[in-house]
Write an enzyme that holds these catalytic residues in place. Sequence first.
Site, short mmCIF file in Angstrom:
data_model
loop_
_atom_site.label_atom_id
_atom_site.label_comp_id
_atom_site.label_asym_id
_atom_site.label_seq_id
_atom_site.Cartn_x
_atom_site.Cartn_y
_atom_site.Cartn_z
N SER A 163 -3.05 -4.66 -3.85
CA SER A 163 -2.74 -5.78 -2.97
C SER A 163 -2.46 -5.31 -1.56
O SER A 163 -1.92 -4.21 -1.35
CB SER A 163 -1.52 -6.53 -3.52
N TYR A 205 7.25 -7.05 -5.87
CA TYR A 205 5.85 -7.14 -6.29
C TYR A 205 5.00 -6.10 -5.58
O TYR A 205 4.26 -5.33 -6.20
CB TYR A 205 5.30 -8.54 -6.02
N LYS A 247 2.92 -2.52 -6.91
CA LYS A 247 1.52 -2.18 -6.63
C LYS A 247 1.44 -0.81 -5.95
O LYS A 247 0.57 0.02 -6.28
CB LYS A 247 0.89 -3.25 -5.74
#
Length: 338
Positions: free
Chosen positions: A124, A148, A152
Amino acid sequence: MRVLVTGGAGYIGSHTTLALLEQGHDVLVVDDLSNSSRESLARVAELTGRTADFVEANVRDANALESAFASFRPDAVIHFAGWKAVGESTQVPLTYYRENVGSTLTLLETMARHDCHTIVFSSSATVYGELSEPPFTEDAPTGATNPYGRTKHMVEQILADVAAADDQLRVGVLRYFNPIGAHESGRIGEDPKGIPNNLLPFVAQVAAGRREKLMVFGDDYPTPDGTGTRDYIHVVDLAAGHLAALDFLTEHDGYHVWNLGTGRPNSVLEVVNAFGEAAGMEIPYQIVARRPGDVASSYADVSRAHAELGWQAHKSVADACADTFRWQSANPNGYAQD
């Protein structure tokens, strides 16, 4: 090629599974259906005339994954499975680390036992954080601003370390920006469970009458209209990027990172207006406080993907809005209505 796709019943996963089947690959999807539907794969089969094998399991389930690898014997893996809501990750960070990092460790260990040496990872643009100015190149400093994004980034570091220790491993990390749109048939699209965390499915649900209005998180960012700007990429273009990465890895060892985006930022309100034009209606919205972990602007430098993969995005925000409206109009309750 035999490709195991984790999270392959989800939004991006189902579109990529469709593209893989269309190109003649054999596919096994491993998905726990926590934020996806088996119906998406039935429709992929309808559209392609081919069926992906399916195992309902969480990728952290080592026994289920072991069995899947033993029976399917994949040549490569595309790893989508994971939790993906920025705001939610600030509330339940342990869940995000357990699901996103834990699943990858189990997957890599299983790959090693079965001599599977190729993996494309769904990363991402959130890994870039606020440490550099867009457009982001793959060499820009990383520093995610939310759990989040940090999961990643952590998985990227794990993959880089494992690739450095194993000269047979071929790793493609795809840092996507903001996926939107749906298949042009209107048969598969984004169908989040609960309240959508991404812009376009929320707008689509407002247009379909499922929700009263859109909440726009902040209008005081240093952008032309005060709302956040993002690089919105059509999911069909994104799926094509995964196939291009797989093709590249058949001839290149080591660890590689590519941005997948359009290189053009659009604000939240620009997208809302574009969807209103596609739907022939005005989308009601309300400005509310900024969302924790969001940055003002994020868009890609995609020159490396173009040069190395021969890939670039072809579809516009207007295309994505029209395709999303077609999907939502035909499926007002998503996959649940069938």
